[in-house]
Design a protein around this motif. Structure first.
Motif, PDB file in Angstrom:
ATOM      1  N   LYS A 176       0.831  -1.401  -0.123  1.00 47.90           N
ATOM      2  CA  LYS A 176      -0.158  -0.103   0.025  1.00 47.90           C
ATOM      3  C   LYS A 176       0.818   1.336   0.021  1.00 47.90           C
ATOM      4  O   LYS A 176       0.590   2.314  -0.893  1.00 47.90           O
ATOM      5  CB  LYS A 176      -1.049   0.022   1.267  1.00 47.90           C
ATOM      6  N   ARG A 177       1.799   1.092   0.983  1.00 44.85           N
ATOM      7  CA  ARG A 177       2.700   2.481   0.899  1.00 44.85           C
ATOM      8  C   ARG A 177       3.456   2.598  -0.458  1.00 44.85           C
ATOM      9  O   ARG A 177       3.934   3.642  -0.696  1.00 44.85           O
ATOM     10  CB  ARG A 177       3.605   2.314   2.295  1.00 44.85           C
ATOM     11  N   LEU A 178       3.803   1.312  -0.927  1.00 48.16           N
ATOM     12  CA  LEU A 178       4.594   1.447  -2.276  1.00 48.16           C
ATOM     13  C   LEU A 178       3.812   1.929  -3.390  1.00 48.16           C
ATOM     14  O   LEU A 178       4.116   2.802  -4.030  1.00 48.16           O
ATOM     15  CB  LEU A 178       4.831   0.113  -2.713  1.00 48.16           C
ATOM     16  N   SER A 179       2.621   1.909  -3.501  1.00 48.03           N
ATOM     17  CA  SER A 179       1.680   2.603  -4.379  1.00 48.03           C
ATOM     18  C   SER A 179       1.294   3.821  -4.207  1.00 48.03           C
ATOM     19  O   SER A 179       1.154   4.662  -5.047  1.00 48.03           O
ATOM     20  CB  SER A 179       0.112   1.852  -4.329  1.00 48.03           C
ATOM     21  N   GLU A 180       1.861   4.323  -3.020  1.00 51.03           N
ATOM     22  CA  GLU A 180       1.756   5.961  -2.800  1.00 51.03           C
ATOM     23  C   GLU A 180       2.928   6.683  -3.342  1.00 51.03           C
ATOM     24  O   GLU A 180       2.663   7.918  -3.427  1.00 51.03           O
ATOM     25  CB  GLU A 180       1.474   6.153  -1.348  1.00 51.03           C
ATOM     26  N   LEU A 181       4.024   5.882  -3.669  1.00 48.36           N
ATOM     27  CA  LEU A 181       5.121   6.575  -4.144  1.00 48.36           C
ATOM     28  C   LEU A 181       5.159   7.220  -5.511  1.00 48.36           C
ATOM     29  O   LEU A 181       5.910   8.368  -5.533  1.00 48.36           O
ATOM     30  CB  LEU A 181       6.314   5.731  -4.186  1.00 48.36           C
ATOM     31  N   ALA A 182       4.280   7.061  -6.332  1.00 47.67           N
ATOM     32  CA  ALA A 182       4.263   7.725  -7.411  1.00 47.67           C
ATOM     33  C   ALA A 182       3.613   8.841  -7.286  1.00 47.67           C
ATOM     34  O   ALA A 182       4.235   9.879  -7.920  1.00 47.67           O
ATOM     35  CB  ALA A 182       3.298   6.807  -8.589  1.00 47.67           C
ATOM     36  N   SER A 183       3.056   9.272  -6.473  1.00 47.69           N
ATOM     37  CA  SER A 183       2.537  10.636  -6.233  1.00 47.69           C
ATOM     38  C   SER A 183       3.437  11.623  -5.623  1.00 47.69           C
ATOM     39  O   SER A 183       3.222  12.772  -5.621  1.00 47.69           O
ATOM     40  CB  SER A 183       1.041  10.489  -5.594  1.00 47.69           C
ATOM     41  N   LEU A 184       4.444  10.870  -4.918  1.00 49.07           N
ATOM     42  CA  LEU A 184       5.450  11.767  -4.310  1.00 49.07           C
ATOM     43  C   LEU A 184       6.813  11.744  -5.318  1.00 49.07           C
ATOM     44  O   LEU A 184       7.526  12.504  -5.129  1.00 49.07           O
ATOM     45  CB  LEU A 184       6.071  10.856  -3.249  1.00 49.07           C
ATOM     46  N   GLY A 185       6.698  11.298  -6.642  1.00 45.24           N
ATOM     47  CA  GLY A 185       7.539  11.534  -7.621  1.00 45.24           C
ATOM     48  C   GLY A 185       8.604  10.182  -8.049  1.00 45.24           C
ATOM     49  O   GLY A 185       9.372  10.479  -8.898  1.00 45.24           O
ATOM     50  N   ALA A 186       7.993   9.068  -7.696  1.00 41.22           N
ATOM     51  CA  ALA A 186       8.683   7.916  -8.135  1.00 41.22           C
ATOM     52  C   ALA A 186       8.168   7.467  -9.749  1.00 41.22           C
ATOM     53  O   ALA A 186       7.044   7.577  -9.832  1.00 41.22           O
ATOM     54  CB  ALA A 186       8.601   6.870  -7.037  1.00 41.22           C
ATOM     55  N   ASP A 187       9.372   7.190 -10.390  1.00 42.60           N
ATOM     56  CA  ASP A 187       9.103   6.868 -11.654  1.00 42.60           C
ATOM     57  C   ASP A 187       8.505   5.361 -11.634  1.00 42.60           C
ATOM     58  O   ASP A 187       7.596   4.820 -12.535  1.00 42.60           O
ATOM     59  CB  ASP A 187      10.230   6.773 -12.750  1.00 42.60           C
ATOM     60  N   ALA A 188       9.020   4.321 -10.860  1.00 42.93           N
ATOM     61  CA  ALA A 188       8.728   3.134 -10.691  1.00 42.93           C
ATOM     62  C   ALA A 188       8.777   2.588  -9.259  1.00 42.93           C
ATOM     63  O   ALA A 188       9.756   3.064  -8.500  1.00 42.93           O
ATOM     64  CB  ALA A 188       9.670   2.096 -11.765  1.00 42.93           C
ATOM     65  N   THR A 189       8.218   1.649  -8.828  1.00 42.32           N
ATOM     66  CA  THR A 189       8.260   0.864  -7.504  1.00 42.32           C
ATOM     67  C   THR A 189       8.327  -0.344  -7.760  1.00 42.32           C
ATOM     68  O   THR A 189       8.143  -1.170  -8.632  1.00 42.32           O
ATOM     69  CB  THR A 189       7.189   1.275  -6.793  1.00 42.32           C
ATOM     70  N   VAL A 190       9.060  -1.074  -6.764  1.00 41.34           N
ATOM     71  CA  VAL A 190       9.086  -2.568  -6.752  1.00 41.34           C
ATOM     72  C   VAL A 190       9.217  -3.204  -5.569  1.00 41.34           C
ATOM     73  O   VAL A 190       9.779  -2.561  -4.383  1.00 41.34           O
ATOM     74  CB  VAL A 190      10.540  -2.930  -7.621  1.00 41.34           C
ATOM     75  N   GLN A 191       8.524  -4.190  -5.186  1.00 41.93           N
ATOM     76  CA  GLN A 191       8.502  -5.042  -4.232  1.00 41.93           C
ATOM     77  C   GLN A 191      10.021  -5.618  -3.672  1.00 41.93           C
ATOM     78  O   GLN A 191      10.449  -6.300  -4.369  1.00 41.93           O
ATOM     79  CB  GLN A 191       7.425  -6.388  -4.374  1.00 41.93           C
ATOM     80  N   LEU A 192      10.273  -5.511  -2.433  1.00 44.15           N
ATOM     81  CA  LEU A 192      11.405  -6.011  -1.864  1.00 44.15           C
ATOM     82  C   LEU A 192      11.610  -7.203  -1.750  1.00 44.15           C
ATOM     83  O   LEU A 192      12.818  -7.776  -1.706  1.00 44.15           O
ATOM     84  CB  LEU A 192      11.676  -5.354  -0.419  1.00 44.15           C
ATOM     85  N   ASP A 193      10.736  -8.139  -1.722  1.00 40.16           N
ATOM     86  CA  ASP A 193      10.662  -9.593  -1.440  1.00 40.16           C
ATOM     87  C   ASP A 193      11.373 -10.193  -2.798  1.00 40.16           C
ATOM     88  O   ASP A 193      11.532 -11.606  -2.669  1.00 40.16           O
ATOM     89  CB  ASP A 193       9.204 -10.150  -1.022  1.00 40.16           C
ATOM     90  N   ASN A 194      11.294  -9.431  -3.877  1.00 39.96           N
ATOM     91  CA  ASN A 194      12.030 -10.131  -5.060  1.00 39.96           C
ATOM     92  C   ASN A 194      13.065  -9.408  -5.403  1.00 39.96           C
ATOM     93  O   ASN A 194      13.092  -8.346  -6.207  1.00 39.96           O
ATOM     94  CB  ASN A 194      10.901 -10.122  -6.139  1.00 39.96           C
TER      95      ASN A 194
END
Ligand SMILES: NC(=O)c1ccc[n+]([C@@H]2O[C@H](COP(=O)([O-])OP(=O)(O)OC[C@H]3O[C@@H](n4cnc5c(N)ncnc54)[C@H](OP(=O)(O)O)[C@@H]3O)[C@@H](O)[C@H]2O)c1
Length: 313
Positions: free
Chosen positions: A169-187
């Motif tokens: 959920k927190r990862l999905s919020e990062l685009a609105s803060l300026g992230a171009d891409a996000t990725v799950q740490l478990d992989n």
């Protein structure tokens, strides 16, 4: 006066009486504390685990905050190592380690933001030669400091900014803060695929995940001679990492730390005016919650909230 007082390192601070500190030089003044952030640095001060801990008890935790001086001005301050910290009705600050807040600044937001913003701001400004257009991976991007690092990198003109973290959920919020891409740490392989050619890693995790990712990026880098600056800032995933020797040989990797010590006090202070101006003008999005200092014990034990808690005497 009343304060949050630590009497044993395995017990949270309690709201109780503590001697009022006394200024020791003409540069020091006693101020009324208005707000002080409860962040990991303060937790490690209060449980004695921070590398600057002298083991002295009792102590009042709190390394920074906002206070009102006797002339009525609100000042953002950072404290030297002291047992009479900011989580108190009053504390002694060194004028030279403080800055007046601009008119209309919200003291709670400033107190919440200074530590997490400072972590990546100082790292990019003081520990490496960061150039606009360089790409950045933030490891641990879902914490308060990681969310700020995305925004700080953007603020300094980063090219691609990638956020890696655990909480979806927190990862999905990062685009609105300026992230171009996000990725799950478990992989970790997926992180290495995405970040194979980044210029800078801002690392709040360390531990096994850092070691694995360094090896993964080294194996995937398309241009071995392209410099990679890896800035170690936090260690929520482990205090040590087994750095693969091949990663250091196979790519142009530079590992530096950023924090109290590797950045001298004058380095932190020189960034304060710009940093406070940007925080006060709303450049950074910070999710903060004010909690009365009387409730310090409850706030300390409640680690369920994503919001940055700010104690208000
Ligand atoms: N050197 C400096 O100047 C400086 C300044 C500020 C902070 N720091 C350090 O930076 C670190 C992060 O600070 P913060 O302010 O962001 O703290 P925070 O707001 O408490 O966030 C920490 C985040 O770390 C993630 N996490 C916890 N355990 C993890 C693990 N085993 N593996 C992966 N992720 C994990 C959690 O995110 P998920 O819920 O997504 O797992 C959590 O939200 C701390 O170690 C802090 O002491 C250093």
């Amino acid at each position: 006066m009343y304060a949050a007082v630590v009497t044993a390192f395995d017990t949270p601070p309690a709201y109780r009486e503590f001697p009022r500190p006394v200024p020791q030089s003409s540069d020091e003044i006693l101020i009324d504390v208005v707000a002080s952030g409860l962040h990991p640095r303060v937790r490690s001060q209060a449980d004695g685990s921070h590398y600057t801990s002298s083991g002295e008890l009792p102590l009042v935790p709190g390394v920074d905050g906002v206070g009102r001086a006797s002339d009525g001005t609100l000042r953002s301050f950072v404290l030297p190592d002291t047992t009479a910290g900011a989580m108190a009705e009053q504390t002694v600050i060194d004028r030279r380690r403080s800055i007046a807040l601009p008119e209309g600044a919200d003291p709670v937001l400033v107190a919440a933001a200074v530590n997490p913003v400072m972590s990546s701001w100082v790292a990019l400004r003081q520990r490496i030669q960061f150039e606009p257009g360089q790409s950045v991976l933030v490891l641990g991007a879902t914490g308060s400091s990681g969310r700020m690092a995305i925004q700080v990198a953007r603020h300094f003109g980063a090219g691609d900014v990638i956020g890696a973290g655990r909480d979806p959920k927190r990862l999905s919020e990062l685009a609105s803060l300026g992230a171009d891409a996000t990725v799950q740490l478990d992989n970790v392989s997926a992180v290495a695929d995405l970040a194979r050619d980044v210029d800078v890693v801002i690392d709040y995790l360390w531990g096994p995940v850092t070691a694995e990712l360094m090896a993964g990026i080294a194996a995937r880098r398309s241009e071995a001679g392209r410099p990679l600056a890896w800035i170690e800032i936090g260690s929520v995933a482990g205090p040590s990492a087994e750095i693969p020797s091949a990663a250091l040989r196979a790519m142009r990797l530079q590992i530096v730390g950023s924090g109290q010590g590797s950045v001298p006090t004058r380095g932190f202070l020189s960034e304060m005016p710009d940093l406070i101006r940007e925080i006060s003008s709303g450049t950074f999005d910070i999710d903060a919650r004010a909690v009365p200092l009387t409730e310090v014990e409850t706030a300390w034990n409640d680690t369920s909230t994503d919001q940055r808690v700010v104690l208000t005497p």
